[in-house]
Design a protein around this motif. Structure first.
Motif, PDB file in Angstrom:
ATOM      1  N   VAL A 135      70.657  92.987 126.212  1.00 44.94           N
ATOM      2  CA  VAL A 135      71.632  93.815 126.394  1.00 44.94           C
ATOM      3  C   VAL A 135      71.868  94.115 127.832  1.00 44.94           C
ATOM      4  O   VAL A 135      70.994  94.537 128.585  1.00 44.94           O
ATOM      5  CB  VAL A 135      71.490  95.187 125.569  1.00 44.94           C
ATOM      6  CG1 VAL A 135      72.630  96.303 125.946  1.00 44.94           C
ATOM      7  CG2 VAL A 135      71.124  95.155 124.136  1.00 44.94           C
ATOM      8  N   CYS A 136      72.935  93.757 128.163  1.00 47.32           N
ATOM      9  CA  CYS A 136      73.374  94.044 129.673  1.00 47.32           C
ATOM     10  C   CYS A 136      74.309  95.174 129.837  1.00 47.32           C
ATOM     11  O   CYS A 136      75.559  95.279 129.579  1.00 47.32           O
ATOM     12  CB  CYS A 136      73.986  92.758 130.340  1.00 47.32           C
ATOM     13  SG  CYS A 136      73.298  91.152 130.167  1.00 47.32           S
ATOM     14  N   ASP A 137      73.825  96.317 130.448  1.00 45.96           N
ATOM     15  CA  ASP A 137      74.602  97.468 130.942  1.00 45.96           C
ATOM     16  C   ASP A 137      75.334  97.246 131.971  1.00 45.96           C
ATOM     17  O   ASP A 137      74.972  97.567 133.098  1.00 45.96           O
ATOM     18  CB  ASP A 137      73.752  98.514 130.802  1.00 45.96           C
ATOM     19  CG  ASP A 137      74.467  99.954 131.015  1.00 45.96           C
ATOM     20  OD1 ASP A 137      75.445 100.027 130.404  1.00 45.96           O
ATOM     21  OD2 ASP A 137      73.824 100.650 131.501  1.00 45.96           O
ATOM     22  N   GLU A 138      76.867  96.905 132.027  1.00 47.67           N
ATOM     23  CA  GLU A 138      77.729  96.893 133.029  1.00 47.67           C
ATOM     24  C   GLU A 138      77.135  95.766 134.272  1.00 47.67           C
ATOM     25  O   GLU A 138      77.466  96.420 135.476  1.00 47.67           O
ATOM     26  CB  GLU A 138      77.601  98.237 133.855  1.00 47.67           C
ATOM     27  CG  GLU A 138      78.341  99.301 132.853  1.00 47.67           C
ATOM     28  CD  GLU A 138      78.503 101.000 133.385  1.00 47.67           C
ATOM     29  OE1 GLU A 138      78.344 100.796 134.496  1.00 47.67           O
ATOM     30  OE2 GLU A 138      78.796 101.721 132.718  1.00 47.67           O
ATOM     31  N   ILE A 139      76.744  94.856 133.829  1.00 49.18           N
ATOM     32  CA  ILE A 139      76.572  93.768 134.757  1.00 49.18           C
ATOM     33  C   ILE A 139      77.849  93.188 135.208  1.00 49.18           C
ATOM     34  O   ILE A 139      78.861  92.765 134.524  1.00 49.18           O
ATOM     35  CB  ILE A 139      75.874  92.652 134.213  1.00 49.18           C
ATOM     36  CG1 ILE A 139      74.417  92.941 133.684  1.00 49.18           C
ATOM     37  CG2 ILE A 139      75.711  91.470 135.051  1.00 49.18           C
ATOM     38  CD1 ILE A 139      73.580  93.128 134.879  1.00 49.18           C
ATOM     39  N   THR A 140      78.116  93.261 136.667  1.00 49.60           N
ATOM     40  CA  THR A 140      79.457  92.979 137.288  1.00 49.60           C
ATOM     41  C   THR A 140      79.410  91.714 137.978  1.00 49.60           C
ATOM     42  O   THR A 140      80.539  91.026 138.409  1.00 49.60           O
ATOM     43  CB  THR A 140      79.651  94.125 138.353  1.00 49.60           C
ATOM     44  OG1 THR A 140      78.703  94.109 139.555  1.00 49.60           O
ATOM     45  CG2 THR A 140      79.723  95.436 137.742  1.00 49.60           C
TER      46      THR A 140
ATOM     47  N   ILE B  15      77.374  92.828 126.005  1.00 53.69           N
ATOM     48  CA  ILE B  15      77.853  93.208 127.238  1.00 53.69           C
ATOM     49  C   ILE B  15      79.005  93.958 126.960  1.00 53.69           C
ATOM     50  O   ILE B  15      79.441  94.205 125.597  1.00 53.69           O
ATOM     51  CB  ILE B  15      78.571  92.155 127.969  1.00 53.69           C
ATOM     52  CG1 ILE B  15      79.490  91.417 126.969  1.00 53.69           C
ATOM     53  CG2 ILE B  15      77.335  90.821 128.271  1.00 53.69           C
ATOM     54  CD1 ILE B  15      80.467  90.310 127.835  1.00 53.69           C
ATOM     55  N   PRO B  16      79.275  94.868 127.554  1.00 53.01           N
ATOM     56  CA  PRO B  16      80.203  96.140 127.358  1.00 53.01           C
ATOM     57  C   PRO B  16      81.678  95.627 127.748  1.00 53.01           C
ATOM     58  O   PRO B  16      81.919  94.708 128.331  1.00 53.01           O
ATOM     59  CB  PRO B  16      79.970  97.228 128.275  1.00 53.01           C
ATOM     60  CG  PRO B  16      79.122  96.756 129.496  1.00 53.01           C
ATOM     61  CD  PRO B  16      78.336  95.307 128.811  1.00 53.01           C
ATOM     62  N   LYS B  17      82.332  96.269 127.001  1.00 57.45           N
ATOM     63  CA  LYS B  17      83.930  95.998 127.334  1.00 57.45           C
ATOM     64  C   LYS B  17      84.661  96.322 128.741  1.00 57.45           C
ATOM     65  O   LYS B  17      85.261  95.767 129.179  1.00 57.45           O
ATOM     66  CB  LYS B  17      84.783  96.522 126.314  1.00 57.45           C
ATOM     67  CG  LYS B  17      86.060  96.029 126.152  1.00 57.45           C
ATOM     68  CD  LYS B  17      86.856  96.494 124.862  1.00 57.45           C
ATOM     69  CE  LYS B  17      88.243  95.819 124.753  1.00 57.45           C
ATOM     70  NZ  LYS B  17      89.099  96.305 123.695  1.00 57.45           N
TER      71      LYS B  17
END
Length: 284
Positions: free
Chosen positions: A138-143, A165-167
């Motif tokens: 789970v990638c939380d806000e990888i930019t 990933i988040p939207k």
């Protein structure tokens, strides 16, 4: 859920070694906020191409429209995008020019993923159909697209069943991500969720343990990562968000013995993923 109760009880009794978040550093941490983040991305420009993509349900991560004067076809595009839950962002003329790859964007640019997304339930079902415990990253806000591509590549090598990933506030499946994954994106399902906290609740409802990578967590090689597991990796600059961290079952940390206090997201994720592999395949 006895193991979960024991873990949570132990976490409450342990003193935090540090108050810092697990913050993988990277010089490109804010790249997604800059127009250069869209280099090599898949994008559609112009009113008719974008409208056609919307009408035919082509996957779109975000639509950028010129600031002010949204009328005519642009108004239709914005309405259709919002109806479909697609992010719409306004940008001034200068930023539009920087992002644009053509000389005729007509005030609208659609950023499209390099690969289609799946549902979180699809990842879980795929693992269980193979008779395996789900193993999910789970990638939380990888930019940073390079970090996300690296994580997907390592996830494939480690036998993970999928990546989440988040939207919003994160990079999507751009061409840079695809290139950095070295082909792994073709084999690793990626789910894109609207609400990360709810996604973690969904994982826990499926009896999947959720471990948060955090500087204050127990050393990852001394943590129990067997069974169905999801590993949460945080943003390159600020780590895992507090809301998401609170949703996790326990935290795991990577000990640092040098003067630099953290690793970047891709390396951190790789170390923890292969500890899952070690415990699954090589420990008694």
């Amino acid at each position: 859920m006895k193991r979960q109760d024991n873990r949570r009880s132990k976490m409450k009794n342990e003193k935090r070694k540090e108050k810092r978040d697990f913050r993988p550093r990277d010089s490109r941490a804010n790249k997604y906020e800059d127009s250069s983040a869209f280099d090599e991305g898949l994008q559609l420009e112009g009113r008719n191409p974008v409208l056609e993509a919307l009408n035919h349900n082509k996957p779109i991560d975000k639509i950028i429209v010129k600031k002010g004067g949204i009328e005519g076809t642009l108004k239709v595009i914005v309405a259709k995008a919002r109806e479909k839950g697609i992010i719409v962002q306004e940008a001034d003329k200068e930023k539009m020019a920087l992002i644009s790859k053509s000389n005729n964007n007509q005030g609208v640019i659609a950023l499209c993923p390099a690969h289609e997304y799946c549902e979180l339930s699809d990842i879980i079902a795929s693992a269980r159909n193979k008779g395996e415990d789900p193993f999910i990253i789970v990638c939380d806000e990888i930019t940073d697209p390079h970090n996300l591509g690296s994580i997907i590549r390592t996830a494939y090598g480690a036998g993970a069943h999928g990546v989440v990933i988040p939207k919003r506030r994160a990079v999507g499946l751009t061409a840079i991500v695809s290139k950095t994954s070295a082909g792994a994106l073709e084999f690793v399902p990626v789910a894109r969720v609207t609400n990360m906290a709810r996604a973690i609740d969904a994982l826990k409802a499926e009896n999947i343990w959720v471990a948060c990578a955090d500087m204050s967590g127990k050393e990852f090689f001394n943590s129990d990562l067997k069974g169905a597991i999801a590993i949460v990796i945080g943003n390159e600059g600020s780590g895992v968000s507090e809301l998401v961290k609170k949703k996790c079952d326990f935290t795991v940390g990577i000990p640092m013995y040098g003067t630099i206090d953290s690793l970047n997201a891709g390396v951190s994720a790789g170390l923890i993923m292969y500890e899952v592999v070690r415990q699954r395949k090589f420990s008694n």
